[in-house]
Write a protein that holds these residues in place. Structure first.
Motif, PDB file in Angstrom:
ATOM      1  N   SER B 309       0.820  -1.205   0.000  1.00  0.00           N
ATOM      2  CA  SER B 309       0.000   0.000   0.000  1.00  0.00           C
ATOM      3  C   SER B 309       0.856   1.258   0.000  1.00  0.00           C
ATOM      4  N   GLU B 310       1.865   1.277   0.872  1.00  0.00           N
ATOM      5  CA  GLU B 310       2.618   2.529   1.032  1.00  0.00           C
ATOM      6  C   GLU B 310       3.660   2.711  -0.052  1.00  0.00           C
ATOM      7  N   THR B 311       4.328   1.621  -0.421  1.00  0.00           N
ATOM      8  CA  THR B 311       5.455   1.775  -1.344  1.00  0.00           C
ATOM      9  C   THR B 311       4.998   1.853  -2.800  1.00  0.00           C
ATOM     10  N   ILE B 312       4.019   1.041  -3.144  1.00  0.00           N
ATOM     11  CA  ILE B 312       3.611   0.994  -4.553  1.00  0.00           C
ATOM     12  C   ILE B 312       2.392   1.876  -4.808  1.00  0.00           C
ATOM     13  N   LEU B 313       1.451   1.879  -3.862  1.00  0.00           N
ATOM     14  CA  LEU B 313       0.172   2.569  -4.096  1.00  0.00           C
ATOM     15  C   LEU B 313       0.044   3.877  -3.323  1.00  0.00           C
ATOM     16  N   GLU B 314       1.151   4.407  -2.844  1.00  0.00           N
ATOM     17  CA  GLU B 314       1.176   5.725  -2.178  1.00  0.00           C
ATOM     18  C   GLU B 314       0.170   5.817  -1.035  1.00  0.00           C
ATOM     19  N   GLY B 315      -0.091   4.697  -0.369  1.00  0.00           N
ATOM     20  CA  GLY B 315      -1.025   4.716   0.758  1.00  0.00           C
ATOM     21  C   GLY B 315      -2.482   4.751   0.336  1.00  0.00           C
ATOM     22  N   ASN B 316      -2.763   4.595  -0.959  1.00  0.00           N
ATOM     23  CA  ASN B 316      -4.139   4.679  -1.443  1.00  0.00           C
ATOM     24  C   ASN B 316      -4.848   3.329  -1.466  1.00  0.00           C
ATOM     25  N   CYS B 317      -4.509   2.495  -0.505  1.00  0.00           N
ATOM     26  CA  CYS B 317      -5.123   1.165  -0.427  1.00  0.00           C
ATOM     27  C   CYS B 317      -5.006   0.708   1.010  1.00  0.00           C
ATOM     28  N   GLU B 318      -6.119   0.613   1.705  1.00  0.00           N
ATOM     29  CA  GLU B 318      -6.105   0.314   3.122  1.00  0.00           C
ATOM     30  C   GLU B 318      -6.006  -1.199   3.336  1.00  0.00           C
ATOM     31  N   PRO B 319      -4.950  -1.701   4.004  1.00  0.00           N
ATOM     32  CA  PRO B 319      -4.814  -3.150   4.223  1.00  0.00           C
ATOM     33  C   PRO B 319      -6.081  -3.762   4.809  1.00  0.00           C
ATOM     34  N   THR B 320      -6.417  -4.943   4.360  1.00  0.00           N
ATOM     35  CA  THR B 320      -7.656  -5.575   4.800  1.00  0.00           C
ATOM     36  C   THR B 320      -7.509  -7.078   4.836  1.00  0.00           C
ATOM     37  N   GLY B 321      -8.377  -7.710   5.607  1.00  0.00           N
ATOM     38  CA  GLY B 321      -8.401  -9.166   5.656  1.00  0.00           C
ATOM     39  C   GLY B 321      -9.683  -9.730   5.083  1.00  0.00           C
ATOM     40  N   GLN B 322     -10.562  -8.848   4.553  1.00  0.00           N
ATOM     41  CA  GLN B 322     -11.826  -9.311   3.976  1.00  0.00           C
ATOM     42  C   GLN B 322     -12.125  -8.495   2.715  1.00  0.00           C
ATOM     43  N   LEU B 323     -13.217  -8.884   2.060  1.00  0.00           N
ATOM     44  CA  LEU B 323     -13.511  -8.285   0.754  1.00  0.00           C
ATOM     45  C   LEU B 323     -13.967  -6.833   0.836  1.00  0.00           C
ATOM     46  N   PHE B 324     -14.543  -6.454   1.983  1.00  0.00           N
ATOM     47  CA  PHE B 324     -15.166  -5.132   2.078  1.00  0.00           C
ATOM     48  C   PHE B 324     -14.472  -4.307   3.154  1.00  0.00           C
ATOM     49  N   THR B 325     -14.661  -2.991   3.073  1.00  0.00           N
ATOM     50  CA  THR B 325     -14.184  -2.145   4.162  1.00  0.00           C
ATOM     51  C   THR B 325     -15.074  -2.374   5.383  1.00  0.00           C
ATOM     52  N   GLN B 326     -14.544  -2.090   6.536  1.00  0.00           N
ATOM     53  CA  GLN B 326     -15.271  -2.436   7.768  1.00  0.00           C
ATOM     54  C   GLN B 326     -16.569  -1.657   7.933  1.00  0.00           C
ATOM     55  N   ASP B 327     -16.712  -0.521   7.276  1.00  0.00           N
ATOM     56  CA  ASP B 327     -17.952   0.242   7.419  1.00  0.00           C
ATOM     57  C   ASP B 327     -19.028  -0.197   6.427  1.00  0.00           C
ATOM     58  N   TYR B 328     -18.740  -1.208   5.611  1.00  0.00           N
ATOM     59  CA  TYR B 328     -19.747  -1.705   4.670  1.00  0.00           C
ATOM     60  C   TYR B 328     -20.734  -2.575   5.425  1.00  0.00           C
ATOM     61  N   TRP B 329     -21.990  -2.537   5.029  1.00  0.00           N
ATOM     62  CA  TRP B 329     -23.031  -3.194   5.799  1.00  0.00           C
ATOM     63  C   TRP B 329     -22.849  -4.714   5.842  1.00  0.00           C
ATOM     64  N   ALA B 330     -22.241  -5.298   4.822  1.00  0.00           N
ATOM     65  CA  ALA B 330     -22.089  -6.752   4.777  1.00  0.00           C
ATOM     66  C   ALA B 330     -20.727  -7.222   5.294  1.00  0.00           C
TER      67      ALA B 330
END
Lengths: 312, 514
Positions: B309-330
């Protein structure tokens, strides 16, 4: 003459057929399934099978080729695998930018290349001649797409004089049309200018050492008239040949230039069709390009008669 | 040459040069009107042509939605919480058993060709989607038993069983209404005719599409530019060049282009889709090391999510362990981001019987930044003894090898999102899913997905899907890396750019700020 043209036409048809077979087979054999592109990320096996059946992709290659050939012989170049756009329609909508690009690059190459060749041939092996020959070598060696990128960096980004790409139709905005075409035409013409300059220089030097030129000088004709009216015409045969080859070369290079400058022409249509495996579109586009190349070669050969009937 | 002809030539050249370079030093703006006015036309440089087919019933991939949204309105809408609401249908009712859906259509809605939205028009659209040749929406209508139009403004749909995903589908392509007079048009895919805020006035396939505001749009509150042009500029560098030189007003950027755009003096905005993770998709077939959850867990632990995320994508990708961001309803609030642990990964591999590692192929498309990401992933896996055969190629071949021929073990790319999580789950977790080429089946996971699909309430759905995400994370069924942001560069501040529930950028209300 008529017999010669007929023979040329028959051999051209053979070439066209061979090209169509080779391109069809090569494109079909490149790994890639258009059905997956059409259906996207939620495709099911049933949908994939359905699309294969609809597009005939489940049929043997030879059968698919002959179906396509039959349609072409009845005047139907077919339709894109991905949309309702016909091949003829796609070519019609994109041919103008490519023709403009190639035509202007060719004219520029001929005018500037010939002029530079004439200047260079006035005093062979002088400092000016050597400088021109060196620049010609550089012009031939420099990749056109790199030159295009450099022109963008200087004239679009640094100086902001000209756009970095895109295409506007002449009827929509003539000024923008001209500005959009300037850099791509220069990038495309550079190699041609260099080649024509070298060829015309060599040819002029050969001709101006011929006996008939000495005779004309002895008769008291002024050097400029000898050069432009007699020497140049005789020297043009190899230059015309090179110019004819330039058209073939420009077609190939226009693919790169259209990509660098985002011009929606035939070249970019061909590239995107290959990448998406739109085999019908690839076939139609290649057929068109092959026809143009064959026609240009025929015109070049026939022009020899006019330039110097004795050489035919 | 005579002196006169030399003069004429010089004069001609001078005039031509002046005409050509008039306006030198000023940007060749994509806008014709003054910037700073909300009535200014806007030109957007987008990253893909979406497949050049803009028929909602035949357009397969998610990215084409960018081109559909300005011109096609759907029957329903869906928000970020997964709640379905009104759109062309001003209200709807679902029976208690979930098998009867009644839609009440908005009155006075006109299509771009003057046709009216009626129940009969809706029925014809549905029939075309369900039975038409080339329709990619048949799966969306799989649970539909019958469709009735008892009057001009009412549509009654009988379902075989409760299907929560069906309502979301009506908020997406399946609900996009095409004019009944255009349904049989042979070039509908190139000349869309919808009831959305914009009608298509010009289209050069593969190059650009221009929309103009539809004066008879049903929503009088709609605010947006009078003229919107979407230019398809596939090469990310060409897009950045185009906005730097002022030829377009807005450019979609890659996640790795933010810094370059800011250096060029452009304003960069990031949006955060909730359903667009960067993934490593896996071919988890029987007999493959990837069939073993332990091996997959080892791979997941070897990947440096933060580093990518930080080196290649300039921090524009939040590390995750699932398909959705945590604020997504599913999403699940319980799933943690796997921390990189090379020692643990090696230990897991050894316990799984691969102490000496193994070889696997990993593919990625050649466009930035995916090639670089794949190279980083390969290097990280090499640290735990997995020898990666990197296969970088153009998109059609990569997709064909992984999804079609199923010859590649893994593929790293961005999931394009979906309006309803059921679609994402189906593609990634169902044994027939396109991105599950090894037909891997986890019974518990599939059972939870079915529970979610047939849930009676949104809360029940969310609970089932949260558990599904936890199960998928526990068994490492596919490997999410990080949740990608959507970046754009702007010449001047704009308003009205939104994200759909699927994470698709929606330009249908865009205008330049005054």
């Amino acid at each position: 003459m008529a017999r010669e043209i007929l023979t040329r036409l028959l051999s051209s048809l053979l070439v066209l057929w061979l090209v169509s077979v080779i391109v069809f087979m090569l494109t079909a054999l490149i790994p890639g399934d258009p059905a997956l592109t059409i259906l996207g990320e939620n495709a099911t096996p049933e949908q994939i099978a359905e699309v294969h059946a609809q597009l005939g992709l489940d049929q043997p290659l030879v059968a698919r080729y002959f179906q396509w050939l039959t349609a072409v012989l009845s005047g139907d170049l077919g339709q894109s695998l991905f949309s309702s756009q016909t091949v003829a329609g796609a070519i019609a909508s994109r041919i103008t930018p490519t023709v403009e690009l190639i035509l202007f690059a060719l004219v520029l190459s001929l005018l500037i290349g010939t002029a530079v060749g004439v200047i260079s041939s006035i005093r062979p092996r002088s400092v000016l001649d050597r400088a021109i020959q060196t620049l010609s070598s550089v012009g031939i060696a420099v990749p056109n797409f790199w030159l295009g990128a450099m022109l963008i960096a200087i004239f679009s980004i640094s100086l902001a004089w000209l756009p970095s790409g895109d295409y506007t139709a002449f009827g929509d905005d003539p000024q923008r049309w001209a500005r959009n075409l300037t850099l791509p035409v220069i990038a495309l013409a550079a190699g041609g200018i260099a080649e024509i300059a070298r060829q015309s220089r060599a040819s002029l030097i050969d001709v101006q050492e011929m006996e008939f030129v000495r005779t004309l000088k002895a008769k008291g004709l002024d050097p400029v008239t000898i050069k432009l009216r007699h020497v140049l015409r005789s020297a043009m045969i190899p230059v015309v040949t090179v110019a004819g080859l330039q058209v073939n070369r420009l077609f190939g290079l226009s693919v790169l230039i259209e990509a660098v400058f985002r011009i929606p022409g035939i070249g970019s249509l061909l590239v995107s069709s290959v990448f998406t495996r739109d085999i019908v579109m690839v076939q139609g586009t290649v057929l068109l390009i092959t026809c143009v190349v064959i026609a240009v070669n025929l015109v070049v050969d026939l022009s020899y008669r006019w330039l110097n009937p004795k050489t035919v | 040459m005579t002196r006169l002809s030399r003069s004429v030539l010089a004069a001609t050249a001078t005039v031509a040069s002046l005409a050509l370079f008039a306006g030198c030093g000023s940007s060749a703006s994509g806008s014709d009107a003054d910037s700073g006015s909300s009535s200014a036309p806007i030109t957007v440089g987008y990253s893909t042509d979406g497949g050049q087919n803009y028929d909602p019933a035949k357009a397969g991939n998610q990215y084409v939605s960018v081109y559909l949204l300005p011109t096609y309105d759907s029957l329903l809408s869906v928000d970020d919480a997964g709640e379905v609401g009104a759109s062309l249908a001003e209200s709807f009712e679902l029976s208690d058993d979930g098998k009867t859906l009644t839609l009440h259509l908005r009155q006075g809605v006109k299509f771009h060709d003057g046709a009216e939205l009626t129940a009969d028009a809706v029925k014809k659209n549905f029939e075309r989607s369900m039975n038409g040749e080339g329709s990619v929406l048949k799966a969306d209508f799989a649970s539909v038993e019958s469709i009735d139009a008892p009057d001009d403004s009412t549509v009654v749909i009988e379902l075989e069983n409760r299907d929560a995903a069906f309502l979301s589908a009506l908020a997406d392509r399946a609900g996009m209404m095409i004019s009944p007079d255009a349904l049989d048009s042979p070039d509908l895919d190139l000349q869309p005719v919808g009831a959305g805020p914009y009608k298509v006035t010009e289209h050069l396939p593969g190059s650009s599409i221009t929309y103009e505001k539809f004066d008879e749009y049903w929503n009088p509150d709609h605010a947006g530019t009078p003229k919107l042009t979407l230019k398809m500029i596939v090469d990310p560098e060409a897009r950045l060049r185009a906005i730097s030189t002022g030829e377009i007003d807005i450019a979609a950027l890659g996640q790795d282009q933010g810094a370059a755009a800011e250096q060029a003096g452009l304003s960069v905005t990031a949006m955060e889709p909730m359903t667009m993770p960067l993934m490593i998709y896996l071919n988890m077939k029987e007999g493959s090391p990837l069939n073993d959850p332990q091996v997959r867990r080892a791979i997941s632990l070897a990947i440096d999510r933060q580093g990518i995320s930080e080196t290649i994508l300039e921090g524009n990708c939040e590390p995750t362990g699932q398909l959705f961001t945590q604020d997504y309803w599913a999403a699940s609030p319980e799933v943690q981001v796997p921390e990189r642990d090379v020692d643990e990964a090696k230990k897991l591999l050894a316990e799984a019987g691969y102490a000496d590692g193994f070889t696997m192929s990993l593919s990625a498309i050649s466009a930035a930044p995916y090639r670089v990401i794949a190279e980083a992933e390969a290097a990280q896996l090499a640290e735990i003894g997995i020898d990666v055969d990197l296969q970088i190629s153009e998109p059609t071949k990569v997709v064909s090898d992984f999804n079609g021929q199923k010859t590649t073990d893994a593929y790293t790319s961005l999931w394009p999102g979906a309006t309803d999580p059921a679609k994402t789950f189906a593609s990634l977790y169902q044994p027939t899913g396109l991105f599950n080429p090894g037909a891997y089946e986890d019974e518990e996971l599939l059972s939870l997905l079915e529970e979610g699909r047939s849930a009676a309430t949104q809360e029940d759905r969310a609970a089932a899907y949260a558990k599904a995400n936890e199960r998928a994370a526990d068994q490492v069924v596919q490997i999410p890396i990080c949740s990608s942001k959507a970046l754009r560069a702007e010449k001047a501040p704009v308003t009205g750019i939104g994200l759909t529930a699927a994470g698709t950028v929606d330009y249908s209300e865009i205008s330049i700020e005054e």
